[in-house]
Scaffold this motif. Sequence first.
Motif, PDB file in Angstrom:
ATOM      1  N   ARG A 191       1.600  10.755  -7.666  1.00 39.86           N
ATOM      2  CA  ARG A 191       0.382   9.996  -7.395  1.00 39.86           C
ATOM      3  C   ARG A 191       0.668   8.518  -7.116  1.00 39.86           C
ATOM      4  N   TYR A 192       1.952   8.122  -7.207  1.00 42.90           N
ATOM      5  CA  TYR A 192       2.339   6.745  -6.866  1.00 42.90           C
ATOM      6  C   TYR A 192       3.145   6.667  -5.566  1.00 42.90           C
ATOM      7  N   THR A 193       3.533   7.823  -5.014  1.00 36.10           N
ATOM      8  CA  THR A 193       4.323   7.822  -3.792  1.00 36.10           C
ATOM      9  C   THR A 193       3.571   7.112  -2.678  1.00 36.10           C
ATOM     10  N   VAL A 194       4.198   6.154  -2.013  1.00 33.50           N
ATOM     11  CA  VAL A 194       3.506   5.329  -1.020  1.00 33.50           C
ATOM     12  C   VAL A 194       3.069   6.128   0.214  1.00 33.50           C
ATOM     13  N   PRO A 195       3.957   6.878   0.893  1.00 34.09           N
ATOM     14  CA  PRO A 195       3.498   7.639   2.062  1.00 34.09           C
ATOM     15  C   PRO A 195       2.643   8.835   1.613  1.00 34.09           C
ATOM     16  N   LEU A 196       1.449   8.949   2.162  1.00 33.47           N
ATOM     17  CA  LEU A 196       0.579  10.067   1.845  1.00 33.47           C
ATOM     18  C   LEU A 196       0.892  11.254   2.747  1.00 33.47           C
ATOM     19  N   PRO A 197       0.696  12.483   2.260  1.00 30.68           N
ATOM     20  CA  PRO A 197       0.774  13.632   3.168  1.00 30.68           C
ATOM     21  C   PRO A 197      -0.251  13.453   4.285  1.00 30.68           C
ATOM     22  N   GLU A 198       0.058  13.969   5.460  1.00 29.24           N
ATOM     23  CA  GLU A 198      -0.846  13.775   6.595  1.00 29.24           C
ATOM     24  C   GLU A 198      -2.242  14.298   6.287  1.00 29.24           C
ATOM     25  N   PRO A 199      -3.259  13.424   6.294  1.00 28.77           N
ATOM     26  CA  PRO A 199      -4.626  13.892   6.059  1.00 28.77           C
ATOM     27  C   PRO A 199      -5.133  14.689   7.267  1.00 28.77           C
ATOM     28  N   ARG A 200      -5.776  15.819   6.999  1.00 29.88           N
ATOM     29  CA  ARG A 200      -6.299  16.651   8.079  1.00 29.88           C
ATOM     30  C   ARG A 200      -7.748  16.333   8.400  1.00 29.88           C
ATOM     31  N   GLU A 201      -8.422  15.670   7.471  1.00 32.65           N
ATOM     32  CA  GLU A 201      -9.812  15.266   7.660  1.00 32.65           C
ATOM     33  C   GLU A 201      -9.922  13.768   7.365  1.00 32.65           C
ATOM     34  N   ALA A 202     -11.084  13.205   7.659  1.00 28.75           N
ATOM     35  CA  ALA A 202     -11.327  11.804   7.329  1.00 28.75           C
ATOM     36  C   ALA A 202     -11.071  11.587   5.842  1.00 28.75           C
ATOM     37  N   GLN A 203     -10.324  10.554   5.518  1.00 27.43           N
ATOM     38  CA  GLN A 203      -9.935  10.339   4.122  1.00 27.43           C
ATOM     39  C   GLN A 203      -9.817   8.857   3.810  1.00 27.43           C
ATOM     40  N   THR A 204     -10.373   8.459   2.664  1.00 27.95           N
ATOM     41  CA  THR A 204     -10.198   7.097   2.179  1.00 27.95           C
ATOM     42  C   THR A 204      -8.771   6.934   1.677  1.00 27.95           C
ATOM     43  N   VAL A 205      -8.089   5.910   2.156  1.00 28.59           N
ATOM     44  CA  VAL A 205      -6.708   5.655   1.764  1.00 28.59           C
ATOM     45  C   VAL A 205      -6.598   4.199   1.330  1.00 28.59           C
ATOM     46  N   ASP A 206      -5.441   3.838   0.780  1.00 23.35           N
ATOM     47  CA  ASP A 206      -5.258   2.447   0.365  1.00 23.35           C
ATOM     48  C   ASP A 206      -5.055   1.527   1.569  1.00 23.35           C
ATOM     49  N   TRP A 207      -4.141   1.920   2.449  1.00 20.62           N
ATOM     50  CA  TRP A 207      -3.897   1.104   3.637  1.00 20.62           C
ATOM     51  C   TRP A 207      -3.312   1.965   4.739  1.00 20.62           C
ATOM     52  N   MET A 208      -3.359   1.447   5.961  1.00 18.71           N
ATOM     53  CA  MET A 208      -2.866   2.178   7.119  1.00 18.71           C
ATOM     54  C   MET A 208      -1.991   1.294   7.980  1.00 18.71           C
ATOM     55  N   ALA A 209      -1.112   1.916   8.738  1.00 17.69           N
ATOM     56  CA  ALA A 209      -0.301   1.179   9.700  1.00 17.69           C
ATOM     57  C   ALA A 209      -1.215   0.486  10.701  1.00 17.69           C
ATOM     58  N   GLY A 210      -0.828  -0.731  11.094  1.00 17.70           N
ATOM     59  CA  GLY A 210      -1.709  -1.547  11.917  1.00 17.70           C
ATOM     60  C   GLY A 210      -1.568  -1.342  13.411  1.00 17.70           C
ATOM     61  N   ALA A 211      -0.927  -0.242  13.853  1.00 16.40           N
ATOM     62  CA  ALA A 211      -0.730  -0.039  15.291  1.00 16.40           C
ATOM     63  C   ALA A 211      -2.021   0.300  16.015  1.00 16.40           C
ATOM     64  N   SER A 212      -2.979   0.881  15.303  1.00 17.90           N
ATOM     65  CA  SER A 212      -4.288   1.206  15.880  1.00 17.90           C
ATOM     66  C   SER A 212      -5.294   1.242  14.746  1.00 17.90           C
ATOM     67  N   ILE A 213      -5.957   0.113  14.539  1.00 22.30           N
ATOM     68  CA  ILE A 213      -6.883   0.006  13.415  1.00 22.30           C
ATOM     69  C   ILE A 213      -8.068  -0.873  13.810  1.00 22.30           C
ATOM     70  N   MET A 214      -9.263  -0.453  13.425  1.00 19.31           N
ATOM     71  CA  MET A 214     -10.460  -1.225  13.716  1.00 19.31           C
ATOM     72  C   MET A 214     -10.970  -1.851  12.421  1.00 19.31           C
TER      73      MET A 214
END
Length: 330
Positions: free
Chosen positions: A169-192
């Motif tokens: 539950r502390y691992t930084v990379p999350l498993p790929e979400p298959r649906e919309a999911q609230t996360v802590d942060w995302m890569a900034g390559a495509s973010i609104m």
Amino acid sequence: MTEPTVPKVLTVVLNFKTPELTLRAVEAALREMEGLAGGITVVDNDSGDGSYEALVKGVEERGWSRVRVLQSGQNGGYGAGNNFGLRQGLPDGSSPDYIYILNSDAFPESGAIRVLAEYLMAHPEVGFAGSRLHGDDGAYHQTAFRFPTVFSEFEGAAATGPISRLLRRYTVPLPEPREAQTVDWMAGASIMIRHRTFEETGGFDERFFLYFEETDLCLRARRAGWSCVYLPQSRVMHIGSVSTGMKTWKRMPLFWFDSRLWYFTKNHGVLYAALATVAYVAGASISGLRRGLGSKRVSKPEHFLGDLVSHALRCAWQRRLVGRGTTTPV
């Protein structure tokens, strides 16, 4: 606050010595901005190689009336360059409702930008909406993450099955979400980003030259009550590390260590930053012991552990970065 019925989107593409690739990204963004109000700002981050002139010429030749090219005047890094573009507002002088940050090596696919804008319109509590990034082969690029902690530093360095399961539950990379999911942060390559969120947080902390700046921004927004949502329906093809050259790094550059240390110091304090480094060293010791027993080596840049420790010790000795609010190189 009432959401706009027709949102205005400011797309910002930061260029550093990749003008042709940047023009490709802008072309893809223009296509996906059809039907959306707003415009696109390309910021040349003081490439010094003729990029600015090539971009101006390319935009003029293509007749892209919704696109303007600006020169930042200095290479202050990823956060500073994007802040420069974001703070210019739309070409007509008005403020956008949403800000879309797109890397110069990222290419939005059908509906990618609209999906993000419509989600923010429907969910006023959300400050960030991010895309699924994938390579030209369709393979997922790690996009969704947890915030780094002392525990994640230990787990990531140890890279050992039992430890990783215990601390999953502390691992930084999350498993790929298959649906919309609230996360802590995302890569900034495509973010609104909601413009109000950007204003309330003050944008990117320009003391980060490169790396950890979007992590820090999302953490500050979380503390201010904004959430961050990953949307797999928004798909963006991403080459990755073109401007930075990270794929070819044999050794981590100094600014990466500066950014990591500043992130922990700024957000959690000097003691926590020191503990994070100690935790990493402890985890790396376990990994090293396993390698001595014949386990597979974990891929890391050359001299990574030694560079991490020596950087932390130099910063503590010279009293730079740690608790001083500066990322002066050491």
